[in-house]
Every structure is written in structure tokens, then in C-alpha cells.
Design a protein around this motif. Sequence first.
Motif, short mmCIF file in Angstrom:
data_model
loop_
_atom_site.label_atom_id
_atom_site.label_comp_id
_atom_site.label_asym_id
_atom_site.label_seq_id
_atom_site.Cartn_x
_atom_site.Cartn_y
_atom_site.Cartn_z
N LEU A 197 1.01 -1.05 0.05
CA LEU A 197 -0.19 -0.04 -0.16
C LEU A 197 1.05 1.81 -0.13
N ALA A 198 2.58 1.22 0.93
CA ALA A 198 2.80 2.39 1.26
C ALA A 198 3.54 2.88 -0.21
N ALA A 199 3.79 1.39 -1.00
CA ALA A 199 4.82 1.73 -2.51
C ALA A 199 3.81 1.91 -3.23
N ALA A 200 2.51 1.31 -3.26
CA ALA A 200 1.52 2.06 -4.38
C ALA A 200 0.76 3.69 -4.29
N LEU A 201 1.58 3.84 -3.30
CA LEU A 201 0.97 5.43 -2.94
C LEU A 201 1.91 6.25 -3.60
N PHE A 202 3.37 5.68 -2.57
CA PHE A 202 4.19 6.91 -3.55
C PHE A 202 4.19 6.53 -4.80
N HIS A 203 4.27 4.78 -6.01
CA HIS A 203 4.53 5.27 -6.84
C HIS A 203 3.50 6.17 -7.53
N ALA A 204 1.81 6.49 -7.05
CA ALA A 204 1.11 7.02 -7.91
C ALA A 204 1.53 8.34 -7.52
N VAL A 205 2.11 8.36 -6.55
CA VAL A 205 2.19 9.88 -5.88
C VAL A 205 3.20 10.88 -6.89
N THR A 206 4.70 9.90 -7.62
CA THR A 206 5.62 10.31 -7.85
C THR A 206 5.32 9.94 -9.60
N TRP A 207 4.12 8.77 -10.18
CA TRP A 207 3.94 8.80 -11.14
C TRP A 207 3.34 10.03 -12.04
N ILE A 208 1.82 10.35 -11.41
CA ILE A 208 1.44 11.98 -11.72
C ILE A 208 2.39 12.70 -11.54
N ALA A 209 3.09 12.71 -10.59
CA ALA A 209 4.31 14.06 -10.79
C ALA A 209 4.84 14.29 -11.83
N LEU A 210 5.41 13.03 -12.89
CA LEU A 210 6.06 12.82 -13.97
C LEU A 210 4.78 13.28 -15.28
N VAL A 211 3.93 12.30 -15.13
CA VAL A 211 2.86 11.87 -16.08
C VAL A 211 3.26 13.76 -17.60
#
Lengths: 133, 115, 251
Positions: free
Chosen positions: A74-88
Motif C-alpha cells: 500500500l505504501a509502495a502503491a501510494l508513493f508510486h502513484a504520487v511520483t508517477w503522476i508528478a512526471l505525467v
Amino acid sequence: MRKPYVQRQRADWWLRNPAYRRYMLREATALPLLFYTLLLMSGLYQFTRGEAAFLGWLELLRNPWLLALHGVALAAALFHAVTWIALVPKILVIDTDRLRVSPTVVKRLHQVGAVVCNVGLLLLVLLLVGGGR
Amino acid sequence: MRRSHEPIAWSLFGAGGMLLAFIGPGLVLATALLPWLAAHDPVATHAAVGALLAHPLGKLLVLACVVLPLFHTLHRIYHSLHDLHLRAPRRLMQLLCYGGATLLSGVTAWWLLLI
Amino acid sequence: MTETVTVRVQRYRPEEDQEPWAQSFEVPYSEDLSILDALNQIKDQQDPTLSHRWSCRMAICGSCGVMINGEPRLACKTFLRDYRGKDALEVRALDNFPIERDLVSDISGFIDHLETVQPWLIRSDEQPVSAGAYRQTPEQMQRYAAFSQCINCGLCYAACPQFGRDPAFLGPAALTLAQRYNLDSRDEGASQRMNWLNAEAGVWSCTFVGYCSQVCPKDVDPAAAINQGKVASDINYAVNLFNILRGKDDA
């Protein structure tokens, strides 16, 4: 006399700069998410083996180790989501003569979309599985 | 210059990354709570999952939720191992990561077709 | 008595040294002293053998890139005051490049990569000078304007672990420049540049660490340019595959 000193990258290069550590942490989200995907696959496999096997898998999910995996995932998915969308918005550039969307708007739309989809999925599961209570 | 075949891996990685950002946290939280949510009537939960997997669109959705994260995560792991200076033949690592993702995807598709 | 700051400067004298070492200098502190001023003070007043590059003193020539406390920075755009109260102030030659002497890097690999992507307007039919300039609208210019601000300082190469791992990687500035020309409405050379972008040493060595964009003194955002290049290369790959399936040659 020329004798250039060639700097070779050390294997621990990523430990020596906060930007690199953050990058490695972002990449490391893949590990728990891979294990989580394998767990999903095991659930699907148990489903193919019949009701009893699937119910056994459901009970297995109470295992503290698997709960810990869920926590880390869950922590990984949240960190992924935040960092991913920042780069979109850096990759998805909408700038043509007919349509122009600013990077900030692209990012906001993705953020709102991700929150809606994640919460929506969770509510759907709560409703369908826990709804009869 | 020789053309790289990375676009295939990158496209799947990108699709998986987008999927995980949009439903990853929700999905993980849902399965974490699942045994407790299902406790009052596990058989009904089995039936609900069965209904999802019986529908072609449901199968496709589940397939995407497994296949795309597999390619996403194994793509990242492949590049991270290179970043960490892992001394292993490139081709072997590609076979293990992308071959592994392909194999596991095939198995998942097979299981879905069995249902 | 005036306040002084200790600056640890990396030395490498190819005639005598097998590897770089650090030498400490005391520099009189003042609010407006840049790291470049400090280096010049050392060279002029303390040790004339110190070698470092500089020219404009105003962040436009791109000559004075060094590692300051482990970060790639322009010495002229970084000030002693930024490191006040810090334990140490350490100046080294840029990471990932061979060290020629002291703080002087050999950036010829980077310059070669710049040339590789043909960073100029390519036209299938050059129009004569008498026909005037190739025209474009402000909107068309805006599409590549940010990517054209590069001053070739090489900080992004010092920041890039993939270039550090493999110097064959064309790297942030060169790929940004390729993208800058590919986005230019006056240019017709994208198909030539794509051959380089499509390669392993082109956009596909990038893993979007993003540190290049963080250290760029001109806010060029090379990470964004490279990853937009990946999208272009992705489309190019699909089109090529489609053409092969239709029996056409590899474009």
C-alpha cells in the motif's frame, strides 16, 4: 602531457545523493508491487481449483506476513502513484494549434482521476462484498 | 545505429504504471480488508468473484490488473539491477525479467480461460 | 580580523598524481563572494598552479561547472553564503567526465554527442538567402523555446547516473537538443535524428532519474525532453513495425 583521470561509477553511487536515494526508492516500489501481483495470481489460481480452495486463500490473507506485505504494498502503491503522476505532465504534452492544456491542468486531472478511481474501486468492493452485512 | 526494442517494454511499463497509479492503492487496500469483509458470508464473496470472472469484460479487467503490473514491476527491477551494477549477462536478465513476465501473463490468461 | 571560510578543493596534477586529492584553502568570507570568486582568489593570491575553467561570470558561458558539496553547479552562480554554517565546502571536478587537471574536466565525449544529433535546421530543400528567413509563429516557437536555453555546461551529464554508467549514452543535453530541433516547425530533419534517438544509447538508456532537470541552471528540463523523445521513438517503432508487416523496408 595528458593523463586524464577517468572517474568510474561506484556500485553505491545512489547512496551518496538524496535525489538518487529518492529515485531508487521510487524504483524499489516495484518489489512489493510484484509480490502483491503474485499474491493476486495465487488467488486466481485457487479460484480455478474450486470454492473450498478459494475460501482457503481468503483465510490465508489473514496471515500476519501477508498483512505486512499488504502494508508495504500500500505504501509502495501510494508513493508510486504520487511520483508517477508528478512526471505525467512532462511526458504527456498537449500543445497543438487546436488544443492546448497546461501541464498543471494535466497533472490536476490525473490526480483527481486517480483519487476518484482508487476510492471508487474501494467503495465498489466494500459495497459488493461487505454490503450484505 | 541499431533500433532498440525497448519501446515494447516501455509501453507495457507505462500502461502498468498508469494502471497502478489509478487503482493500485485502492486494490491493495481492498484485498487487505477482504477476509474481514467476506467473513459474514464467504460463499457469497466467492460467488461475487465468480460473477466477475464469468464475464468476458471481467476477465479482461483481471488480466490487465495482473499482466500490466507484472511488466511494470519487472521492467523497473530489470533496470534497477543494472543500476546496482549487477554482474550478469544482459540477455539472461532480459530473459528472466521480460520472459518471466510473459510466462506469468500466459499462465494468468490460461487460468482465466479455464473459468 | 576578517572571517574566513575553508574551501576543500580537489587537485589532480597528471604529472605527479595517480589520483585526485583534496587541498584546503582559507578564503576571506564576504556575502557576495561566489565560489568562482573564491577559486579565483585562491589562484591569484595563494596557489597559481590551481586550474579551473571560467569565462563570463554570469551563468551564460557554461564553463565553470563543478561539483560543490556533491552537487553539479555553476561556480559563478553559487555563493559562499549558501554554505555558511555547513560543516564543509568541497569543490570537485564534474562527476562522470575524465579529469584533465584539478577542476578541469574533459567534456569532449559530451561535445561529440551534441554533434551526433545534428543540432541545426535540416531542410530537404534549402531556400536561398534571398528568400528571407524561415518564418514561424510565436506559438510554434514556444513549443521548443525552453529546450533551446541550454548553455552546454554539462551539469546534467554530471548529474546523470546512466551517462556515468555508460559514456556512450547520448545523454541529457544532446537528446534535449535533438528534441528541440524535432519540435521546430522550420526543421525537416526529425527522421534523421530518430535513428539516433531510437537506439539503446539514445533515449532508451534514460530511466527518468530526473536529477538532470533539478541541477540545470537554465531550467531546460532535459528529463522532460528525453521522455517526450521516448514517446516519439515509441510511435516511430510502431509505425516501423506496421510498415514491415505491410512488406515495406525498415524505415
